[in-house]
Motif scaffolding. Structure first.
Motif, PDB file in Angstrom:
ATOM      1  N   LYS A   1       0.833  -1.210   0.000  1.00  0.00           N
ATOM      2  CA  LYS A   1       0.000   0.000   0.000  1.00  0.00           C
ATOM      3  C   LYS A   1       0.864   1.255   0.000  1.00  0.00           C
ATOM      4  CE  LYS A   1      -4.017  -1.999   2.295  1.00  0.00           C
ATOM      5  NZ  LYS A   1      -4.806  -2.051   3.536  1.00  0.00           N
ATOM      6  N   ASP A   2       1.948   1.227   0.770  1.00  0.00           N
ATOM      7  CA  ASP A   2       2.853   2.377   0.806  1.00  0.00           C
ATOM      8  C   ASP A   2       3.484   2.631  -0.567  1.00  0.00           C
ATOM      9  OD1 ASP A   2       2.280   2.657   3.485  1.00  0.00           O
ATOM     10  OD2 ASP A   2       4.146   1.738   4.182  1.00  0.00           O
ATOM     11  N   ILE A   3       3.886   1.556  -1.250  1.00  0.00           N
ATOM     12  CA  ILE A   3       4.496   1.699  -2.581  1.00  0.00           C
ATOM     13  C   ILE A   3       3.489   2.266  -3.571  1.00  0.00           C
ATOM     14  CG2 ILE A   3       5.434   0.414  -4.546  1.00  0.00           C
ATOM     15  CD1 ILE A   3       6.762  -1.478  -2.497  1.00  0.00           C
ATOM     16  N   THR A   4       2.269   1.712  -3.588  1.00  0.00           N
ATOM     17  CA  THR A   4       1.270   2.209  -4.547  1.00  0.00           C
ATOM     18  C   THR A   4       0.867   3.642  -4.228  1.00  0.00           C
ATOM     19  OG1 THR A   4      -0.507   1.164  -3.261  1.00  0.00           O
ATOM     20  CG2 THR A   4       0.353  -0.069  -5.130  1.00  0.00           C
ATOM     21  N   LYS A   5       0.805   4.009  -2.941  1.00  0.00           N
ATOM     22  CA  LYS A   5       0.469   5.386  -2.560  1.00  0.00           C
ATOM     23  C   LYS A   5       1.561   6.337  -3.018  1.00  0.00           C
ATOM     24  CE  LYS A   5      -0.771   8.211   1.489  1.00  0.00           C
ATOM     25  NZ  LYS A   5      -0.250   9.398   0.872  1.00  0.00           N
ATOM     26  N   LEU A   6       2.825   5.938  -2.828  1.00  0.00           N
ATOM     27  CA  LEU A   6       3.948   6.771  -3.269  1.00  0.00           C
ATOM     28  C   LEU A   6       3.880   6.991  -4.780  1.00  0.00           C
ATOM     29  CD1 LEU A   6       6.748   8.108  -2.611  1.00  0.00           C
ATOM     30  CD2 LEU A   6       7.741   5.908  -3.231  1.00  0.00           C
ATOM     31  N   LEU A   7       3.612   5.934  -5.535  1.00  0.00           N
ATOM     32  CA  LEU A   7       3.511   6.063  -6.992  1.00  0.00           C
ATOM     33  C   LEU A   7       2.345   6.958  -7.393  1.00  0.00           C
ATOM     34  CD1 LEU A   7       4.230   2.363  -8.043  1.00  0.00           C
ATOM     35  CD2 LEU A   7       5.739   4.335  -8.349  1.00  0.00           C
ATOM     36  N   ARG A   8       1.209   6.811  -6.721  1.00  0.00           N
ATOM     37  CA  ARG A   8       0.032   7.631  -7.017  1.00  0.00           C
ATOM     38  C   ARG A   8       0.316   9.107  -6.748  1.00  0.00           C
ATOM     39  NH1 ARG A   8      -3.215   4.169  -4.441  1.00  0.00           N
ATOM     40  NH2 ARG A   8      -3.198   5.446  -2.570  1.00  0.00           N
ATOM     41  N   ASP A   9       0.979   9.380  -5.615  1.00  0.00           N
ATOM     42  CA  ASP A   9       1.226  10.769  -5.224  1.00  0.00           C
ATOM     43  C   ASP A   9       2.293  11.443  -6.084  1.00  0.00           C
ATOM     44  OD1 ASP A   9      -0.623  10.335  -3.268  1.00  0.00           O
ATOM     45  OD2 ASP A   9       0.826  10.168  -1.626  1.00  0.00           O
ATOM     46  N   GLU A  10       3.323  10.706  -6.470  1.00  0.00           N
ATOM     47  CA  GLU A  10       4.473  11.316  -7.150  1.00  0.00           C
ATOM     48  C   GLU A  10       4.373  11.261  -8.677  1.00  0.00           C
ATOM     49  OE1 GLU A  10       7.034  12.886  -5.615  1.00  0.00           O
ATOM     50  OE2 GLU A  10       6.070  12.565  -3.690  1.00  0.00           O
ATOM     51  N   LEU A  11       3.865  10.162  -9.215  1.00  0.00           N
ATOM     52  CA  LEU A  11       3.835   9.979 -10.662  1.00  0.00           C
ATOM     53  C   LEU A  11       2.395   9.754 -11.117  1.00  0.00           C
ATOM     54  CD1 LEU A  11       6.876   7.538 -10.886  1.00  0.00           C
ATOM     55  CD2 LEU A  11       6.905   9.978 -11.363  1.00  0.00           C
ATOM     56  N   LYS A  12       1.865  10.691 -11.876  1.00  0.00           N
ATOM     57  CA  LYS A  12       0.448  10.630 -12.266  1.00  0.00           C
ATOM     58  C   LYS A  12       0.168   9.617 -13.374  1.00  0.00           C
ATOM     59  CE  LYS A  12      -0.438  13.869  -9.411  1.00  0.00           C
ATOM     60  NZ  LYS A  12      -0.605  13.414  -8.064  1.00  0.00           N
ATOM     61  N   LYS A  13       1.160   9.321 -14.227  1.00  0.00           N
ATOM     62  CA  LYS A  13       0.924   8.447 -15.368  1.00  0.00           C
ATOM     63  C   LYS A  13       1.237   6.979 -15.085  1.00  0.00           C
ATOM     64  CE  LYS A  13       1.930  12.057 -18.719  1.00  0.00           C
ATOM     65  NZ  LYS A  13       2.799  12.443 -19.832  1.00  0.00           N
ATOM     66  N   VAL A  14       1.513   6.657 -13.832  1.00  0.00           N
ATOM     67  CA  VAL A  14       1.893   5.291 -13.458  1.00  0.00           C
ATOM     68  C   VAL A  14       0.837   4.713 -12.517  1.00  0.00           C
ATOM     69  CG1 VAL A  14       3.640   3.917 -12.275  1.00  0.00           C
ATOM     70  CG2 VAL A  14       4.333   5.814 -13.719  1.00  0.00           C
ATOM     71  N   GLN A  15       0.443   3.457 -12.762  1.00  0.00           N
ATOM     72  CA  GLN A  15      -0.510   2.784 -11.891  1.00  0.00           C
ATOM     73  C   GLN A  15       0.182   1.626 -11.190  1.00  0.00           C
ATOM     74  OE1 GLN A  15      -1.440   2.881 -15.447  1.00  0.00           O
ATOM     75  NE2 GLN A  15      -2.075   4.978 -15.036  1.00  0.00           N
ATOM     76  N   GLY A  16      -0.075   1.513  -9.890  1.00  0.00           N
ATOM     77  CA  GLY A  16       0.453   0.399  -9.120  1.00  0.00           C
ATOM     78  C   GLY A  16      -0.681  -0.437  -8.587  1.00  0.00           C
ATOM     79  N   SER A  17      -0.524  -1.763  -8.624  1.00  0.00           N
ATOM     80  CA  SER A  17      -1.561  -2.638  -8.073  1.00  0.00           C
ATOM     81  C   SER A  17      -0.906  -3.777  -7.309  1.00  0.00           C
ATOM     82  CB  SER A  17      -2.457  -3.186  -9.191  1.00  0.00           C
ATOM     83  OG  SER A  17      -1.696  -3.962 -10.081  1.00  0.00           O
ATOM     84  N   ILE A  18      -1.486  -4.104  -6.160  1.00  0.00           N
ATOM     85  CA  ILE A  18      -0.961  -5.177  -5.324  1.00  0.00           C
ATOM     86  C   ILE A  18      -1.468  -6.505  -5.861  1.00  0.00           C
ATOM     87  CG2 ILE A  18      -0.919  -6.126  -2.987  1.00  0.00           C
ATOM     88  CD1 ILE A  18      -1.421  -3.249  -1.987  1.00  0.00           C
ATOM     89  N   GLN A  19      -0.540  -7.443  -6.101  1.00  0.00           N
ATOM     90  CA  GLN A  19      -0.915  -8.767  -6.586  1.00  0.00           C
ATOM     91  C   GLN A  19      -0.240  -9.811  -5.708  1.00  0.00           C
ATOM     92  OE1 GLN A  19       0.018  -8.851 -10.765  1.00  0.00           O
ATOM     93  NE2 GLN A  19      -1.808  -7.658 -11.235  1.00  0.00           N
ATOM     94  N   GLY A  20      -0.934 -10.216  -4.664  1.00  0.00           N
ATOM     95  CA  GLY A  20      -0.371 -11.186  -3.728  1.00  0.00           C
ATOM     96  C   GLY A  20       0.753 -10.553  -2.937  1.00  0.00           C
ATOM     97  N   ASP A  21       1.961 -11.129  -3.027  1.00  0.00           N
ATOM     98  CA  ASP A  21       3.092 -10.557  -2.299  1.00  0.00           C
ATOM     99  C   ASP A  21       4.022  -9.793  -3.244  1.00  0.00           C
ATOM    100  OD1 ASP A  21       4.092 -12.712  -3.639  1.00  0.00           O
ATOM    101  OD2 ASP A  21       5.079 -13.615  -1.910  1.00  0.00           O
ATOM    102  N   ALA A  22       3.462  -9.260  -4.342  1.00  0.00           N
ATOM    103  CA  ALA A  22       4.211  -8.436  -5.293  1.00  0.00           C
ATOM    104  C   ALA A  22       3.373  -7.211  -5.651  1.00  0.00           C
ATOM    105  CB  ALA A  22       4.539  -9.229  -6.553  1.00  0.00           C
ATOM    106  N   VAL A  23       4.010  -6.228  -6.256  1.00  0.00           N
ATOM    107  CA  VAL A  23       3.310  -5.036  -6.730  1.00  0.00           C
ATOM    108  C   VAL A  23       3.585  -4.911  -8.222  1.00  0.00           C
ATOM    109  CG1 VAL A  23       3.124  -2.524  -6.566  1.00  0.00           C
ATOM    110  CG2 VAL A  23       3.514  -3.864  -4.504  1.00  0.00           C
ATOM    111  N   ARG A  24       2.528  -4.823  -9.024  1.00  0.00           N
ATOM    112  CA  ARG A  24       2.685  -4.632 -10.467  1.00  0.00           C
ATOM    113  C   ARG A  24       2.528  -3.151 -10.761  1.00  0.00           C
ATOM    114  NH1 ARG A  24       0.917  -8.535 -14.585  1.00  0.00           N
ATOM    115  NH2 ARG A  24       2.784  -9.472 -13.730  1.00  0.00           N
ATOM    116  N   VAL A  25       3.478  -2.617 -11.512  1.00  0.00           N
ATOM    117  CA  VAL A  25       3.467  -1.210 -11.900  1.00  0.00           C
ATOM    118  C   VAL A  25       3.318  -1.170 -13.412  1.00  0.00           C
ATOM    119  CG1 VAL A  25       4.752   0.946 -11.872  1.00  0.00           C
ATOM    120  CG2 VAL A  25       4.969  -0.650  -9.964  1.00  0.00           C
ATOM    121  N   SER A  26       2.352  -0.371 -13.905  1.00  0.00           N
ATOM    122  CA  SER A  26       2.142  -0.302 -15.349  1.00  0.00           C
ATOM    123  C   SER A  26       1.981   1.147 -15.789  1.00  0.00           C
ATOM    124  CB  SER A  26       0.911  -1.123 -15.751  1.00  0.00           C
ATOM    125  OG  SER A  26      -0.218  -0.670 -15.051  1.00  0.00           O
ATOM    126  N   SER A  27       2.303   1.381 -17.062  1.00  0.00           N
ATOM    127  CA  SER A  27       2.213   2.711 -17.642  1.00  0.00           C
ATOM    128  C   SER A  27       2.241   2.579 -19.161  1.00  0.00           C
ATOM    129  CB  SER A  27       3.379   3.577 -17.172  1.00  0.00           C
ATOM    130  OG  SER A  27       3.345   4.830 -17.820  1.00  0.00           O
TER     131      SER A  27
END
Length: 163
Positions: free
Chosen positions: A109-135
């Motif tokens: 959640k912290d990683i996806t929040k950081l991505l949401r707050d800092e980079l507008k064109k990047v999406q982060g999603s939690i998938q089990g024990d990993a985080v997928r980042v797409s753009s």
């Protein structure tokens, strides 16, 4: 050409490198003059390491040797979660070191929040024990990797499946 690009953020370690680091540590403990007579045992379990030795001072020395061997084999020291030092039979001490693997929900959640707050064109999603980042842009993903690397996370992070 793909319309979106992505990569995964994972927290993992190379088990074979850990086995090699522990093997080297055991060999050094058996040959070092200050540790030779301590009858130190280092056991690797499925998700932990158990160290059994004669004193807390010796335990700290074994920690140092293990950390040196792990760093030489490109293992992050963040994978080690040192447990409480316990008394064992015959005035010996035992410590269980838990091996940390995977990203917890809170860190995800912290990683996806950081991505949401800092980079507008990047999406982060939690998938089990990993985080997928797409753009849609590889450049934005490179920015995301740089942003995440600049933070101090409580776990070792790796970037995989970059496509």
């Amino acid at each position: 050409m793909a319309s979106t690009y992505s990569f995964d953020i994972v927290s993992d370690f190379d088990r074979q490198e850990l086995v090699n680091a522990i093997d080297q540590t055991q060999r050094e403990v058996k040959t070092r003059y200050d540790l030779k007579t301590t009858d130190t045992e280092i056991e690797l379990g499925e998700d932990n390491i158990t160290i059994n030795t004669d004193s807390e001072f010796t335990l700290q020395t074994v920690h140092t040797v293990l950390q040196q061997k792990a760093v030489k084999r490109n293992l992050s020291l963040k994978i080690f979660d040192y447990g409480k030092i316990e008394s064992a039979s015959g005035s010996r001490v035992r410590q269980v070191i838990t091996l940390k693997k995977g990203i917890s929900k809170e860190i995800g959640k912290d990683i996806t929040k950081l991505l949401r707050d800092e980079l507008k064109k990047v999406q982060g999603s939690i998938q089990g024990d990993a985080v997928r980042v797409s753009s849609k842009s590889k450049d934005d993903l490179q920015e995301a990797i740089a942003l995440i690397k600049n933070q101090d996370w409580p776990v070792a992070l790796q970037f995989t499946n970059y496509r």
